[in-house]
Write a protein that holds these residues in place. Structure first.
Motif, PDB file in Angstrom:
ATOM      1  N   CYS A 125       5.269  11.191  39.642  1.00  0.00           N
ATOM      2  CA  CYS A 125       4.336  11.506  40.918  1.00  0.00           C
ATOM      3  C   CYS A 125       4.225  10.128  41.640  1.00  0.00           C
ATOM      4  O   CYS A 125       3.611   9.948  42.529  1.00  0.00           O
ATOM      5  N   ASN A 126       4.643   8.953  41.133  1.00  0.00           N
ATOM      6  CA  ASN A 126       4.686   7.684  41.552  1.00  0.00           C
ATOM      7  C   ASN A 126       3.349   7.180  41.852  1.00  0.00           C
ATOM      8  O   ASN A 126       3.238   6.162  42.710  1.00  0.00           O
ATOM      9  N   HIS A 127       2.501   7.612  40.891  1.00  0.00           N
ATOM     10  CA  HIS A 127       1.180   6.799  41.022  1.00  0.00           C
ATOM     11  C   HIS A 127       1.291   5.354  40.621  1.00  0.00           C
ATOM     12  O   HIS A 127       1.688   5.378  39.405  1.00  0.00           O
ATOM     13  N   GLN A 128       0.490   4.586  41.283  1.00  0.00           N
ATOM     14  CA  GLN A 128       0.753   3.191  40.784  1.00  0.00           C
ATOM     15  C   GLN A 128      -0.694   2.611  40.178  1.00  0.00           C
ATOM     16  O   GLN A 128      -1.915   3.070  40.833  1.00  0.00           O
ATOM     17  N   ALA A 129      -0.941   1.913  39.043  1.00  0.00           N
ATOM     18  CA  ALA A 129      -2.046   1.488  38.422  1.00  0.00           C
ATOM     19  C   ALA A 129      -1.706   0.030  37.969  1.00  0.00           C
ATOM     20  O   ALA A 129      -0.692  -0.255  37.515  1.00  0.00           O
ATOM     21  N   THR A 130      -2.926  -0.941  38.041  1.00  0.00           N
ATOM     22  CA  THR A 130      -2.991  -1.923  37.293  1.00  0.00           C
ATOM     23  C   THR A 130      -3.572  -1.943  35.986  1.00  0.00           C
ATOM     24  O   THR A 130      -4.782  -1.490  35.663  1.00  0.00           O
ATOM     25  N   ILE A 131      -2.771  -2.101  34.894  1.00  0.00           N
ATOM     26  CA  ILE A 131      -3.077  -2.108  33.386  1.00  0.00           C
ATOM     27  C   ILE A 131      -2.876  -3.204  32.990  1.00  0.00           C
ATOM     28  O   ILE A 131      -2.068  -3.931  32.829  1.00  0.00           O
ATOM     29  N   PRO A 132      -4.143  -4.079  32.598  1.00  0.00           N
ATOM     30  CA  PRO A 132      -4.208  -5.294  32.136  1.00  0.00           C
ATOM     31  C   PRO A 132      -3.632  -5.522  30.640  1.00  0.00           C
ATOM     32  O   PRO A 132      -3.545  -4.479  29.907  1.00  0.00           O
ATOM     33  N   SER A 133      -2.865  -6.422  30.341  1.00  0.00           N
ATOM     34  CA  SER A 133      -2.199  -6.587  28.964  1.00  0.00           C
ATOM     35  C   SER A 133      -2.966  -6.975  28.185  1.00  0.00           C
ATOM     36  O   SER A 133      -4.182  -7.462  28.338  1.00  0.00           O
ATOM     37  N   LEU A 134      -2.685  -6.917  26.866  1.00  0.00           N
ATOM     38  CA  LEU A 134      -3.484  -7.122  25.605  1.00  0.00           C
ATOM     39  C   LEU A 134      -3.816  -8.847  25.613  1.00  0.00           C
ATOM     40  O   LEU A 134      -4.776  -9.188  25.188  1.00  0.00           O
ATOM     41  N   VAL A 135      -2.830  -9.555  26.102  1.00  0.00           N
ATOM     42  CA  VAL A 135      -2.771 -10.938  26.156  1.00  0.00           C
ATOM     43  C   VAL A 135      -4.130 -11.450  27.266  1.00  0.00           C
ATOM     44  O   VAL A 135      -4.940 -12.241  26.910  1.00  0.00           O
ATOM     45  N   ILE A 136      -4.155 -10.710  28.128  1.00  0.00           N
ATOM     46  CA  ILE A 136      -5.028 -11.087  29.360  1.00  0.00           C
ATOM     47  C   ILE A 136      -6.315 -10.736  28.790  1.00  0.00           C
ATOM     48  O   ILE A 136      -7.486 -11.461  28.716  1.00  0.00           O
ATOM     49  N   ILE A 137      -6.512  -9.542  28.087  1.00  0.00           N
ATOM     50  CA  ILE A 137      -7.877  -9.074  27.887  1.00  0.00           C
ATOM     51  C   ILE A 137      -8.358 -10.064  26.388  1.00  0.00           C
ATOM     52  O   ILE A 137      -9.542 -10.211  26.527  1.00  0.00           O
ATOM     53  N   SER A 138      -7.386 -10.491  25.788  1.00  0.00           N
ATOM     54  CA  SER A 138      -7.857 -11.183  24.642  1.00  0.00           C
ATOM     55  C   SER A 138      -8.279 -12.390  24.929  1.00  0.00           C
ATOM     56  O   SER A 138      -9.380 -13.173  24.529  1.00  0.00           O
ATOM     57  N   SER A 139      -7.735 -13.231  26.114  1.00  0.00           N
ATOM     58  CA  SER A 139      -7.972 -14.363  26.398  1.00  0.00           C
ATOM     59  C   SER A 139      -9.333 -14.555  27.211  1.00  0.00           C
ATOM     60  O   SER A 139     -10.085 -15.335  27.268  1.00  0.00           O
ATOM     61  N   GLN A 140      -9.507 -13.242  28.071  1.00  0.00           N
ATOM     62  CA  GLN A 140     -10.764 -13.150  28.605  1.00  0.00           C
ATOM     63  C   GLN A 140     -11.961 -13.195  27.603  1.00  0.00           C
ATOM     64  O   GLN A 140     -12.999 -13.603  27.730  1.00  0.00           O
ATOM     65  N   LEU A 141     -11.683 -12.235  26.603  1.00  0.00           N
ATOM     66  CA  LEU A 141     -12.745 -12.179  25.495  1.00  0.00           C
ATOM     67  C   LEU A 141     -12.896 -13.549  24.905  1.00  0.00           C
ATOM     68  O   LEU A 141     -14.250 -13.551  24.737  1.00  0.00           O
ATOM     69  N   VAL A 142     -11.998 -14.138  24.305  1.00  0.00           N
ATOM     70  CA  VAL A 142     -12.191 -15.511  23.832  1.00  0.00           C
ATOM     71  C   VAL A 142     -12.801 -16.377  24.660  1.00  0.00           C
ATOM     72  O   VAL A 142     -13.930 -17.161  24.104  1.00  0.00           O
ATOM     73  N   SER A 143     -12.391 -16.599  25.827  1.00  0.00           N
ATOM     74  CA  SER A 143     -13.110 -17.585  26.982  1.00  0.00           C
ATOM     75  C   SER A 143     -14.509 -17.086  27.319  1.00  0.00           C
ATOM     76  O   SER A 143     -15.290 -18.051  27.120  1.00  0.00           O
ATOM     77  N   ALA A 144     -14.602 -15.930  27.271  1.00  0.00           N
ATOM     78  CA  ALA A 144     -15.856 -15.558  27.585  1.00  0.00           C
ATOM     79  C   ALA A 144     -16.938 -15.802  26.552  1.00  0.00           C
ATOM     80  O   ALA A 144     -18.067 -16.251  26.729  1.00  0.00           O
ATOM     81  N   ILE A 145     -16.525 -15.458  25.226  1.00  0.00           N
ATOM     82  CA  ILE A 145     -17.521 -15.782  24.082  1.00  0.00           C
ATOM     83  C   ILE A 145     -17.733 -17.188  23.937  1.00  0.00           C
ATOM     84  O   ILE A 145     -18.772 -17.722  23.573  1.00  0.00           O
ATOM     85  N   MET A 146     -16.521 -17.914  24.095  1.00  0.00           N
ATOM     86  CA  MET A 146     -16.720 -19.318  23.644  1.00  0.00           C
ATOM     87  C   MET A 146     -17.342 -20.284  24.770  1.00  0.00           C
ATOM     88  O   MET A 146     -18.333 -21.038  24.255  1.00  0.00           O
ATOM     89  N   GLY A 147     -17.235 -19.851  26.014  1.00  0.00           N
ATOM     90  CA  GLY A 147     -17.620 -20.527  27.102  1.00  0.00           C
ATOM     91  C   GLY A 147     -19.065 -20.272  27.185  1.00  0.00           C
ATOM     92  O   GLY A 147     -20.024 -21.178  27.737  1.00  0.00           O
ATOM     93  N   GLY A 148     -19.347 -18.847  26.895  1.00  0.00           N
ATOM     94  CA  GLY A 148     -20.962 -18.385  27.020  1.00  0.00           C
ATOM     95  C   GLY A 148     -21.687 -19.000  26.141  1.00  0.00           C
ATOM     96  O   GLY A 148     -22.662 -19.335  26.296  1.00  0.00           O
ATOM     97  N   LEU A 149     -21.107 -19.261  24.584  1.00  0.00           N
ATOM     98  CA  LEU A 149     -22.100 -19.789  23.728  1.00  0.00           C
ATOM     99  C   LEU A 149     -22.254 -21.197  24.101  1.00  0.00           C
ATOM    100  O   LEU A 149     -23.164 -21.903  23.885  1.00  0.00           O
ATOM    101  N   LEU A 150     -21.365 -22.070  24.685  1.00  0.00           N
ATOM    102  CA  LEU A 150     -21.441 -23.363  24.897  1.00  0.00           C
ATOM    103  C   LEU A 150     -22.395 -23.455  26.089  1.00  0.00           C
ATOM    104  O   LEU A 150     -23.242 -24.413  26.096  1.00  0.00           O
TER     105      LEU A 150
END
Length: 137
Positions: A50-75
Protein backbone atom coordinates in the motif's frame (compact mmCIF):
# COMPACT_ATOMS: atom_id res chain seq x y z
CA UNK A 1 9.85 17.88 -6.10
CA UNK A 2 12.49 20.56 -6.41
CA UNK A 3 15.72 20.09 -8.30
CA UNK A 4 18.15 19.99 -5.34
CA UNK A 5 15.97 17.86 -3.03
CA UNK A 6 17.15 14.25 -2.56
CA UNK A 7 14.71 11.58 -3.66
CA UNK A 8 13.74 8.53 -1.60
CA UNK A 9 14.39 5.28 -3.43
CA UNK A 10 13.08 1.83 -2.55
CA UNK A 11 15.95 -0.55 -2.03
CA UNK A 12 14.73 -3.91 -3.33
CA UNK A 13 17.95 -5.87 -3.85
CA UNK A 14 18.30 -6.94 -0.21
CA UNK A 15 19.23 -10.51 0.65
CA UNK A 16 16.52 -10.71 3.33
CA UNK A 17 13.41 -8.75 4.19
CA UNK A 18 13.16 -6.30 7.06
CA UNK A 19 10.91 -8.35 9.32
CA UNK A 20 8.40 -5.52 9.65
CA UNK A 21 4.80 -5.80 8.47
CA UNK A 22 2.60 -2.92 7.50
CA UNK A 23 0.15 -1.86 10.20
CA UNK A 24 -2.12 -0.19 7.68
CA UNK A 25 -2.89 -3.01 5.23
CA UNK A 26 -1.67 -5.89 7.47
CA UNK A 27 -0.36 -7.76 4.40
CA UNK A 28 2.62 -5.87 3.06
CA UNK A 29 6.22 -6.01 4.12
CA UNK A 30 7.96 -2.79 5.10
CA UNK A 31 10.99 -2.26 2.88
CA UNK A 32 13.73 0.27 3.72
CA UNK A 33 14.05 3.50 1.76
CA UNK A 34 17.13 5.61 1.42
CA UNK A 35 18.02 9.00 0.03
CA UNK A 36 19.51 9.05 -3.42
CA UNK A 37 23.28 8.81 -3.18
CA UNK A 38 23.21 7.73 0.45
CA UNK A 39 25.37 4.64 1.06
CA UNK A 40 23.47 3.12 4.01
CA UNK A 41 19.84 2.51 4.85
CA UNK A 42 17.92 4.99 6.91
CA UNK A 43 15.14 4.23 9.35
CA UNK A 44 12.42 5.12 6.81
CA UNK A 45 10.38 2.17 5.58
CA UNK A 46 7.59 1.82 2.98
CA UNK A 47 5.05 -0.95 2.51
CA UNK A 48 5.44 -2.96 -0.69
CA UNK A 49 1.62 -3.32 -0.97
CA UNK A 50 0.00 0.00 0.00
CA UNK A 51 3.09 2.30 -0.02
CA UNK A 52 2.50 3.34 3.62
CA UNK A 53 5.65 5.05 4.97
CA UNK A 54 6.89 4.91 8.55
CA UNK A 55 9.99 5.81 10.50
CA UNK A 56 11.16 2.80 12.51
CA UNK A 57 14.31 3.43 14.56
CA UNK A 58 17.10 0.86 14.46
CA UNK A 59 18.27 -1.09 17.48
CA UNK A 60 21.56 0.82 17.43
CA UNK A 61 19.75 4.13 17.83
CA UNK A 62 17.50 2.80 20.59
CA UNK A 63 20.36 1.21 22.53
CA UNK A 64 22.50 4.35 22.28
CA UNK A 65 19.57 6.42 23.54
CA UNK A 66 19.10 4.06 26.48
CA UNK A 67 22.79 3.99 27.42
CA UNK A 68 23.29 7.74 27.12
CA UNK A 69 20.07 8.52 29.00
CA UNK A 70 20.94 6.21 31.88
CA UNK A 71 24.61 7.19 32.16
CA UNK A 72 24.03 10.90 31.63
CA UNK A 73 21.00 10.89 33.90
CA UNK A 74 22.91 9.25 36.73
CA UNK A 75 25.77 11.73 36.41
CA UNK A 76 23.34 14.66 36.30
CA UNK A 77 21.46 13.40 39.37
CA UNK A 78 24.76 13.07 41.24
CA UNK A 79 25.79 16.62 40.33
CA UNK A 80 22.32 17.94 41.18
CA UNK A 81 22.45 16.34 44.63
CA UNK A 82 25.98 17.64 45.27
CA UNK A 83 25.15 21.25 44.41
CA UNK A 84 21.76 21.17 46.06
CA UNK A 85 23.36 19.94 49.29
CA UNK A 86 25.80 22.87 49.14
CA UNK A 87 22.88 25.27 48.64
CA UNK A 88 20.97 23.78 51.58
CA UNK A 89 24.10 23.87 53.75
CA UNK A 90 24.53 27.56 52.90
CA UNK A 91 20.92 28.24 53.96
CA UNK A 92 21.30 26.16 57.12
CA UNK A 93 24.42 27.94 58.35
CA UNK A 94 23.40 31.33 56.92
CA UNK A 95 26.42 31.75 54.69
CA UNK A 96 26.51 33.06 51.17
CA UNK A 97 29.68 31.24 50.12
CA UNK A 98 29.25 30.61 46.36
CA UNK A 99 25.48 30.38 46.81
CA UNK A 100 24.66 31.83 43.39
CA UNK A 101 27.12 29.50 41.68
CA UNK A 102 25.70 26.40 43.37
CA UNK A 103 22.10 27.43 42.64
CA UNK A 104 23.04 27.96 38.99
CA UNK A 105 24.75 24.56 38.79
CA UNK A 106 21.72 22.92 40.45
CA UNK A 107 19.39 24.45 37.87
CA UNK A 108 21.66 23.40 34.99
CA UNK A 109 21.88 19.84 36.36
CA UNK A 110 18.08 19.76 36.68
CA UNK A 111 17.75 20.82 33.03
CA UNK A 112 20.12 18.04 32.01
CA UNK A 113 18.04 15.57 34.04
CA UNK A 114 14.93 16.66 32.16
CA UNK A 115 16.77 16.25 28.84
CA UNK A 116 17.95 12.75 29.70
CA UNK A 117 14.44 11.78 30.83
CA UNK A 118 13.17 12.92 27.43
CA UNK A 119 15.89 10.86 25.70
CA UNK A 120 14.81 7.83 27.75
CA UNK A 121 11.18 8.49 26.76
CA UNK A 122 12.15 8.64 23.06
CA UNK A 123 13.97 5.30 23.42
CA UNK A 124 10.83 3.68 24.82
CA UNK A 125 8.76 5.21 22.03
CA UNK A 126 11.20 3.67 19.54
CA UNK A 127 10.91 0.28 21.23
CA UNK A 128 7.12 0.39 21.11
CA UNK A 129 7.18 1.46 17.45
CA UNK A 130 9.46 -1.46 16.57
CA UNK A 131 7.14 -3.87 18.41
CA UNK A 132 4.15 -2.44 16.57
CA UNK A 133 5.69 -3.13 13.16
CA UNK A 134 7.51 -6.35 14.08
CA UNK A 135 6.24 -9.35 12.20
CA UNK A 136 4.61 -12.07 14.28
CA UNK A 137 5.55 -15.51 13.03
Amino acid sequence: MEHGEPQLIRKSNRKHDSGFTCTKCKQGIMEPLHHEGEPEYTDIFACNQCNHQATIPSLVIISSQLVSAIMGGLLSVYLFIQHLSKVLTSFQFNTSDKLTLNVTFSVIAALFIVGFIYTLYRAFVGISRRKKYKRSY
